[in-house]
Design a protein around this motif. Structure first.
Motif, PDB file in Angstrom:
ATOM      1  N   VAL A  31       0.830  -1.205   0.000  1.00  0.00           N
ATOM      2  CA  VAL A  31       0.000   0.000   0.000  1.00  0.00           C
ATOM      3  C   VAL A  31       0.866   1.257   0.000  1.00  0.00           C
ATOM      4  N   SER A  32       2.058   1.180   0.572  1.00  0.00           N
ATOM      5  CA  SER A  32       2.918   2.366   0.609  1.00  0.00           C
ATOM      6  C   SER A  32       3.351   2.818  -0.782  1.00  0.00           C
ATOM      7  N   SER A  33       3.326   1.907  -1.743  1.00  0.00           N
ATOM      8  CA  SER A  33       3.689   2.310  -3.096  1.00  0.00           C
ATOM      9  C   SER A  33       2.590   3.169  -3.750  1.00  0.00           C
ATOM     10  N   LEU A  34       1.425   3.233  -3.118  1.00  0.00           N
ATOM     11  CA  LEU A  34       0.368   4.130  -3.588  1.00  0.00           C
ATOM     12  C   LEU A  34       0.537   5.556  -3.061  1.00  0.00           C
ATOM     13  N   ALA A  35       1.385   5.736  -2.065  1.00  0.00           N
ATOM     14  CA  ALA A  35       1.532   7.035  -1.406  1.00  0.00           C
ATOM     15  C   ALA A  35       1.868   8.180  -2.366  1.00  0.00           C
ATOM     16  N   PRO A  36       2.814   8.034  -3.299  1.00  0.00           N
ATOM     17  CA  PRO A  36       3.094   9.161  -4.194  1.00  0.00           C
ATOM     18  C   PRO A  36       1.873   9.606  -4.994  1.00  0.00           C
ATOM     19  N   PHE A  37       1.118   8.644  -5.514  1.00  0.00           N
ATOM     20  CA  PHE A  37      -0.089   8.976  -6.276  1.00  0.00           C
ATOM     21  C   PHE A  37      -1.096   9.693  -5.392  1.00  0.00           C
ATOM     22  N   LEU A  38      -1.338   9.172  -4.196  1.00  0.00           N
ATOM     23  CA  LEU A  38      -2.339   9.763  -3.297  1.00  0.00           C
ATOM     24  C   LEU A  38      -1.937  11.155  -2.821  1.00  0.00           C
ATOM     25  N   LEU A  39      -0.667  11.356  -2.543  1.00  0.00           N
ATOM     26  CA  LEU A  39      -0.209  12.684  -2.134  1.00  0.00           C
ATOM     27  C   LEU A  39      -0.342  13.691  -3.271  1.00  0.00           C
ATOM     28  N   ALA A  40       0.003  13.264  -4.478  1.00  0.00           N
ATOM     29  CA  ALA A  40      -0.147  14.157  -5.633  1.00  0.00           C
ATOM     30  C   ALA A  40      -1.617  14.391  -5.940  1.00  0.00           C
ATOM     31  N   TRP A  41      -2.460  13.382  -5.730  1.00  0.00           N
ATOM     32  CA  TRP A  41      -3.900  13.545  -5.909  1.00  0.00           C
ATOM     33  C   TRP A  41      -4.426  14.619  -4.951  1.00  0.00           C
TER      34      TRP A  41
ATOM     35  N   LEU B 240       3.662  23.615  -1.533  1.00  0.00           N
ATOM     36  CA  LEU B 240       3.432  22.251  -2.005  1.00  0.00           C
ATOM     37  C   LEU B 240       3.705  22.120  -3.497  1.00  0.00           C
ATOM     38  N   THR B 241       3.456  23.187  -4.248  1.00  0.00           N
ATOM     39  CA  THR B 241       3.753  23.185  -5.685  1.00  0.00           C
ATOM     40  C   THR B 241       5.250  23.039  -5.914  1.00  0.00           C
ATOM     41  N   VAL B 242       6.023  23.795  -5.163  1.00  0.00           N
ATOM     42  CA  VAL B 242       7.488  23.696  -5.272  1.00  0.00           C
ATOM     43  C   VAL B 242       7.942  22.283  -4.925  1.00  0.00           C
ATOM     44  N   LEU B 243       7.396  21.743  -3.845  1.00  0.00           N
ATOM     45  CA  LEU B 243       7.747  20.401  -3.412  1.00  0.00           C
ATOM     46  C   LEU B 243       7.377  19.370  -4.478  1.00  0.00           C
ATOM     47  N   LEU B 244       6.185  19.481  -5.052  1.00  0.00           N
ATOM     48  CA  LEU B 244       5.740  18.519  -6.065  1.00  0.00           C
ATOM     49  C   LEU B 244       6.581  18.606  -7.336  1.00  0.00           C
ATOM     50  N   LEU B 245       6.886  19.811  -7.772  1.00  0.00           N
ATOM     51  CA  LEU B 245       7.699  19.967  -8.977  1.00  0.00           C
ATOM     52  C   LEU B 245       9.099  19.388  -8.782  1.00  0.00           C
ATOM     53  N   ALA B 246       9.685  19.620  -7.614  1.00  0.00           N
ATOM     54  CA  ALA B 246      11.004  19.050  -7.331  1.00  0.00           C
ATOM     55  C   ALA B 246      10.934  17.529  -7.265  1.00  0.00           C
ATOM     56  N   ALA B 247       9.881  17.003  -6.649  1.00  0.00           N
ATOM     57  CA  ALA B 247       9.726  15.548  -6.548  1.00  0.00           C
ATOM     58  C   ALA B 247       9.496  14.922  -7.921  1.00  0.00           C
ATOM     59  N   MET B 248       8.740  15.606  -8.781  1.00  0.00           N
ATOM     60  CA  MET B 248       8.523  15.082 -10.141  1.00  0.00           C
ATOM     61  C   MET B 248       9.835  14.982 -10.907  1.00  0.00           C
ATOM     62  N   LYS B 249      10.699  15.950 -10.679  1.00  0.00           N
ATOM     63  CA  LYS B 249      11.963  15.985 -11.411  1.00  0.00           C
ATOM     64  C   LYS B 249      12.968  14.978 -10.856  1.00  0.00           C
ATOM     65  N   LYS B 250      13.059  14.855  -9.544  1.00  0.00           N
ATOM     66  CA  LYS B 250      14.107  14.049  -8.929  1.00  0.00           C
ATOM     67  C   LYS B 250      13.691  12.636  -8.543  1.00  0.00           C
ATOM     68  N   SER B 251      12.404  12.402  -8.355  1.00  0.00           N
ATOM     69  CA  SER B 251      11.943  11.131  -7.828  1.00  0.00           C
ATOM     70  C   SER B 251      11.752  10.102  -8.922  1.00  0.00           C
ATOM     71  N   GLN B 252      11.833   8.846  -8.541  1.00  0.00           N
ATOM     72  CA  GLN B 252      11.528   7.762  -9.459  1.00  0.00           C
ATOM     73  C   GLN B 252      10.023   7.627  -9.682  1.00  0.00           C
TER      74      GLN B 252
ATOM     75  N   LYS C 184       2.593  12.912 -11.458  1.00  0.00           N
ATOM     76  CA  LYS C 184       1.869  13.646 -12.499  1.00  0.00           C
ATOM     77  C   LYS C 184       0.446  13.121 -12.647  1.00  0.00           C
ATOM     78  N   ALA C 185       0.313  11.798 -12.682  1.00  0.00           N
ATOM     79  CA  ALA C 185      -1.012  11.200 -12.828  1.00  0.00           C
ATOM     80  C   ALA C 185      -1.892  11.520 -11.623  1.00  0.00           C
ATOM     81  N   GLY C 186      -1.319  11.490 -10.439  1.00  0.00           N
ATOM     82  CA  GLY C 186      -2.090  11.794  -9.238  1.00  0.00           C
ATOM     83  C   GLY C 186      -2.588  13.229  -9.214  1.00  0.00           C
ATOM     84  N   ALA C 187      -1.737  14.165  -9.596  1.00  0.00           N
ATOM     85  CA  ALA C 187      -2.147  15.571  -9.631  1.00  0.00           C
ATOM     86  C   ALA C 187      -3.237  15.781 -10.675  1.00  0.00           C
ATOM     87  N   TRP C 188      -3.091  15.189 -11.841  1.00  0.00           N
ATOM     88  CA  TRP C 188      -4.097  15.317 -12.902  1.00  0.00           C
ATOM     89  C   TRP C 188      -5.431  14.726 -12.443  1.00  0.00           C
ATOM     90  N   CYS C 189      -5.372  13.556 -11.815  1.00  0.00           N
ATOM     91  CA  CYS C 189      -6.573  12.901 -11.316  1.00  0.00           C
ATOM     92  C   CYS C 189      -7.255  13.764 -10.249  1.00  0.00           C
TER      93      CYS C 189
END
Length: 169
Positions: free
Chosen positions: A38-48, A112-124, A130-135
């Motif tokens: 379930v922890s692998s869902l965390a990035p999607f849910l946080l971006a959502w 949070l926008t700054v944090l998300l943009l940095a995470a999108m660029k640096k994170s696996q 991106k999908a979570g934010a769009w959703c």
């Protein structure tokens, strides 16, 4: 603020469905290591959650980007419904009242926008983010369960902003 259409909700639900299906680790994995699975869902849910907050912003470039994303999603979903399956379009049942973000709440959304943009660029997990934010943008103003989540998220961000910026005031 744009109004969500049935097509926009359909796009949001399609993104959510795709992510859940591609995430599904299998029943055996869920039984042996549920927290890890379930922890692998965390990035999607946080971006959502961020996407829901972004669509609640009423102005500025973040609000404009969220509104434009919702407008494009509405259009894509409506086209898919009409030309793809021969359906009809229309406005989805949306919430009639929105909890406004306070001045400090919008400041937290900016951070949070700054944090998300940095995470999108640096994170696996860039694709999941991106999908979570769009959703979240697509489903954040709907009247369903996902739209109802906007109220506690906005309250939490407003509270966090008042606490964080209260220290500096």
């Amino acid at each position: 603020m744009n109004i969500v259409t049935i097509g926009g909700v359909t796009i949001g639900l399609a993104i959510l469905t795709h992510h859940i299906v591609t995430w599904w680790p299998g029943l055996k994995c869920l039984r042996t290591d549920p927290a890890g699975a379930v922890s692998s869902l965390a990035p999607f849910l946080l971006a959502w959650s961020y996407g829901v907050l972004a669509i609640l912003t009423v102005g500025g470039i973040i609000g404009w980007i969220a509104d434009t994303t919702l407008w494009i999603s509405n259009w894509l979903g409506d086209v898919a419904l009409v030309w793809g399956v021969g359906g009809t379009t229309g406005t989805a049942a949306g919430r009639t009242t929105y909890l406004p973000l306070t001045q400090t709440g919008t400041a937290v959304v900016l951070l949070l926008t700054v944090l998300l943009l940095a995470a999108m660029k640096k994170s696996q997990y860039g694709g999941s983010l991106k999908a979570g934010a769009w959703c979240g943008i697509c489903l954040g103003t709907s009247a369903g369960v996902t739209g109802l989540a906007a109220v506690p998220l906005a309250q939490a961000v407003n509270w966090l902003g008042s606490q964080a910026y209260g220290i500096f005031a």
